[in-house]
Design a protein around this motif. Structure first.
Motif, mmCIF file in Angstrom:
data_model
loop_
_atom_site.group_PDB
_atom_site.id
_atom_site.type_symbol
_atom_site.label_atom_id
_atom_site.label_comp_id
_atom_site.label_asym_id
_atom_site.label_seq_id
_atom_site.Cartn_x
_atom_site.Cartn_y
_atom_site.Cartn_z
ATOM 1 N N ASN A 29 10.227 36.455 -34.857
ATOM 2 C CA ASN A 29 10.099 37.821 -34.365
ATOM 3 C C ASN A 29 9.367 38.647 -35.408
ATOM 4 O O ASN A 29 9.553 38.440 -36.603
ATOM 5 C CB ASN A 29 11.478 38.463 -34.181
ATOM 6 C CG ASN A 29 12.303 37.781 -33.098
ATOM 7 O OD1 ASN A 29 11.755 37.137 -32.215
ATOM 8 N ND2 ASN A 29 13.611 37.926 -33.190
ATOM 9 N N PHE A 30 8.570 39.569 -34.955
ATOM 10 C CA PHE A 30 8.045 40.600 -35.854
ATOM 11 C C PHE A 30 8.745 41.900 -35.512
ATOM 12 O O PHE A 30 9.210 42.094 -34.386
ATOM 13 C CB PHE A 30 6.532 40.765 -35.685
ATOM 14 C CG PHE A 30 5.748 39.639 -36.281
ATOM 15 C CD1 PHE A 30 5.677 39.472 -37.662
ATOM 16 C CD2 PHE A 30 5.060 38.735 -35.475
ATOM 17 C CE1 PHE A 30 4.950 38.429 -38.222
ATOM 18 C CE2 PHE A 30 4.334 37.684 -36.032
ATOM 19 C CZ PHE A 30 4.277 37.535 -37.400
ATOM 20 N N TYR A 31 8.813 42.786 -36.487
ATOM 21 C CA TYR A 31 9.466 44.080 -36.275
ATOM 22 C C TYR A 31 8.482 45.174 -36.644
ATOM 23 O O TYR A 31 8.006 45.214 -37.774
ATOM 24 C CB TYR A 31 10.718 44.190 -37.144
ATOM 25 C CG TYR A 31 11.723 43.096 -36.843
ATOM 26 C CD1 TYR A 31 12.689 43.275 -35.857
ATOM 27 C CD2 TYR A 31 11.667 41.884 -37.522
ATOM 28 C CE1 TYR A 31 13.594 42.257 -35.562
ATOM 29 C CE2 TYR A 31 12.565 40.862 -37.237
ATOM 30 C CZ TYR A 31 13.525 41.055 -36.255
ATOM 31 O OH TYR A 31 14.407 40.044 -35.955
ATOM 32 N N THR A 32 8.127 46.017 -35.687
ATOM 33 C CA THR A 32 7.297 47.180 -36.017
ATOM 34 C C THR A 32 7.824 48.402 -35.283
ATOM 35 O O THR A 32 8.177 48.315 -34.104
ATOM 36 C CB THR A 32 5.807 47.007 -35.613
ATOM 37 O OG1 THR A 32 5.756 46.266 -34.426
ATOM 38 C CG2 THR A 32 4.990 46.370 -36.695
ATOM 39 N N ASN A 33 7.845 49.514 -35.981
ATOM 40 C CA ASN A 33 8.311 50.793 -35.421
ATOM 41 C C ASN A 33 9.657 50.651 -34.700
ATOM 42 O O ASN A 33 9.825 51.166 -33.590
ATOM 43 C CB ASN A 33 7.273 51.364 -34.440
ATOM 44 C CG ASN A 33 5.926 51.531 -35.108
ATOM 45 O OD1 ASN A 33 5.867 51.943 -36.279
ATOM 46 N ND2 ASN A 33 4.858 51.192 -34.423
ATOM 47 N N ASP A 59 -7.299 27.529 -39.426
ATOM 48 C CA ASP A 59 -7.168 28.616 -38.453
ATOM 49 C C ASP A 59 -8.553 29.090 -38.033
ATOM 50 O O ASP A 59 -9.241 29.745 -38.813
ATOM 51 C CB ASP A 59 -6.363 29.765 -39.070
ATOM 52 C CG ASP A 59 -5.849 30.728 -38.008
ATOM 53 O OD1 ASP A 59 -6.208 30.559 -36.834
ATOM 54 O OD2 ASP A 59 -5.082 31.644 -38.370
ATOM 55 N N GLU A 60 -8.962 28.744 -36.828
ATOM 56 C CA GLU A 60 -10.303 29.088 -36.325
ATOM 57 C C GLU A 60 -11.376 28.783 -37.364
ATOM 58 O O GLU A 60 -12.170 29.668 -37.710
ATOM 59 C CB GLU A 60 -10.384 30.589 -36.001
ATOM 60 C CG GLU A 60 -9.314 31.091 -35.075
ATOM 61 C CD GLU A 60 -9.652 30.864 -33.619
ATOM 62 O OE1 GLU A 60 -10.697 30.268 -33.309
ATOM 63 O OE2 GLU A 60 -8.833 31.268 -32.783
ATOM 64 N N PRO A 61 -11.438 27.542 -37.869
ATOM 65 C CA PRO A 61 -12.341 27.253 -38.984
ATOM 66 C C PRO A 61 -13.810 27.383 -38.623
ATOM 67 O O PRO A 61 -14.655 27.459 -39.504
ATOM 68 C CB PRO A 61 -12.002 25.808 -39.357
ATOM 69 C CG PRO A 61 -11.459 25.210 -38.113
ATOM 70 C CD PRO A 61 -10.734 26.323 -37.409
ATOM 71 N N LYS A 68 -0.632 31.422 -32.458
ATOM 72 C CA LYS A 68 -1.197 30.239 -33.123
ATOM 73 C C LYS A 68 -1.253 30.438 -34.636
ATOM 74 O O LYS A 68 -0.796 29.590 -35.411
ATOM 75 C CB LYS A 68 -2.609 29.938 -32.593
ATOM 76 C CG LYS A 68 -2.653 29.693 -31.094
ATOM 77 C CD LYS A 68 -4.048 29.388 -30.599
ATOM 78 C CE LYS A 68 -5.044 30.525 -30.762
ATOM 79 N NZ LYS A 68 -4.722 31.732 -29.952
ATOM 80 N N SER A 69 -1.813 31.573 -35.058
ATOM 81 C CA SER A 69 -1.901 31.843 -36.507
ATOM 82 C C SER A 69 -0.502 31.961 -37.094
ATOM 83 O O SER A 69 -0.239 31.459 -38.190
ATOM 84 C CB SER A 69 -2.678 33.138 -36.770
ATOM 85 O OG SER A 69 -4.005 33.010 -36.306
ATOM 86 N N THR A 70 0.377 32.611 -36.363
ATOM 87 C CA THR A 70 1.764 32.767 -36.829
ATOM 88 C C THR A 70 2.383 31.396 -37.086
ATOM 89 O O THR A 70 3.002 31.167 -38.129
ATOM 90 C CB THR A 70 2.591 33.533 -35.774
ATOM 91 O OG1 THR A 70 1.951 34.788 -35.540
ATOM 92 C CG2 THR A 70 4.011 33.747 -36.227
ATOM 93 N N PRO A 102 -3.824 31.396 -25.388
ATOM 94 C CA PRO A 102 -4.505 32.692 -25.358
ATOM 95 C C PRO A 102 -4.350 33.482 -26.655
ATOM 96 O O PRO A 102 -3.422 33.248 -27.423
ATOM 97 C CB PRO A 102 -3.823 33.423 -24.196
ATOM 98 C CG PRO A 102 -2.612 32.645 -23.853
ATOM 99 C CD PRO A 102 -2.798 31.260 -24.351
ATOM 100 N N SER A 103 -5.268 34.398 -26.849
ATOM 101 C CA SER A 103 -5.239 35.262 -28.025
ATOM 102 C C SER A 103 -3.908 36.024 -28.077
ATOM 103 O O SER A 103 -3.440 36.530 -27.063
ATOM 104 C CB SER A 103 -6.408 36.246 -27.932
ATOM 105 O OG SER A 103 -6.379 37.100 -29.029
ATOM 106 N N GLY A 104 -3.292 36.053 -29.253
ATOM 107 C CA GLY A 104 -2.035 36.782 -29.420
ATOM 108 C C GLY A 104 -0.796 35.952 -29.110
ATOM 109 O O GLY A 104 0.329 36.437 -29.233
#
Ligand SMILES: Nc1ncnc2c1ncn2[C@@H]1O[C@H](COP(=O)(O)OP(=O)(O)OP(=O)(O)O)[C@@H](O)[C@H]1O
Ligand SMILES: [Mg+2]
Length: 219
Positions: A10-14, A165-167, A44-46, A39-41
């Motif tokens: 999980n990420f936490y923002t605001n 990551d998207e090399p 994958k990077s996470t 899909p984007s978002g």
């Protein structure tokens, strides 16, 4: 071998919770080369950052080569990272004030190898078609050449796992092809796991297996 069990992030923002990875379960065999798509978002990077021990999971277990990484403290994680993990990003992140040779020397020195790495660096540069560039600075290279140097840096210590990551996200078709082929060759040479997050279906087809993420899970 890489084992991911009930992984959550999980990420936490605001004051809001953003559940990105909800329940990831996946096993990747030694030497296996996989593409991470979706899909984007989607995360994958996470997931790559978690596998590279650069971020903390909310819960779940990542086992790398028999080690349960959730029990490692920050120092042991850093140690584990330099012994076993190589990164390749979309943007090369080469250090501008250092030559190509020096950029490759840094991870070897950080790993604290006692062996003289000069021949190793020379051999690797030759294999990647960069033998004439050892003394140049990153800004004296083309984008494709810079990315090949970043590739060399990711594999110089023969890591057990290479996370990319998207090399090729920043390269033209021809250079993408070169970088991907070299990346796969190097991974096979070292019997390393290679995990490539990518939107490029041509690239994904070259791997042993495609792992699709959707709505926080592997589909
Ligand atoms: N530090 C953060 N704080 C809050 N939300 C974040 C943070 N990092 C990532 N996210 C969110 O987590 C989700 C997953 O991001 P991630 O970068 O892993 O996606 P991705 O699959 O790599 O996408 P892309 O294909 O565009 O690179 C996104 O919705 C993103 O906004
Ligand atoms: Mg991404």
């Amino acid at each position: 071998m890489i084992k991911v069990k009930s992984l959550k992030k999980n990420f936490y923002t605001n004051g809001k919770v953003i559940p990105v990875l909800k329940d990831i379960n996946v096993e990747i065999n030694t030497g296996e080369i996989v593409a991470l798509c979706g899909p984007s978002g989607v995360g994958k990077s996470t997931l790559l950052h978690l596998l590279g021990l650069m971020e903390e999971p909310t819960s779940g277990v990542i086992e790398l080569f028999g080690t349960d990484t959730s029990v490692l403290d920050a120092n042991s994680k850093a140690d584990f990272r330099k012994q076993h993990i190589g990164f390749l990003f979309q943007f090369h992140y080469l250090l501008a004030e250092f030559t190509v040779h020096e950029n490759l020397l840094i991870p070897v020195r950080i790993k604290n190898s006692t062996a003289d790495p000069r021949d190793k660096i020379k051999d690797l540069l030759k294999k990647l078609g960069l033998e004439d560039f050892a003394g140049r600075y990153p800004n004296e290279l083309s984008g494709g050449e810079q990315q090949r140097v970043a590739l060399a840096r990711a594999v110089i210590n023969r890591p057990g796992v290479i996370l990319a990551d998207e090399p090729t996200g920043n390269l033209d078709k021809e250079n993408s092809e070169i970088v991907v082929n070299l990346l796969i060759d190097e991974a096979k040479n070292c019997n390393s796991n290679l995990i490539i997050a990518t939107h490029n279906t041509e690239l994904a087809k070259k791997t042993d297996r495609i792992i699709y993420l959707r709505d926080g899970k592997v589909t």
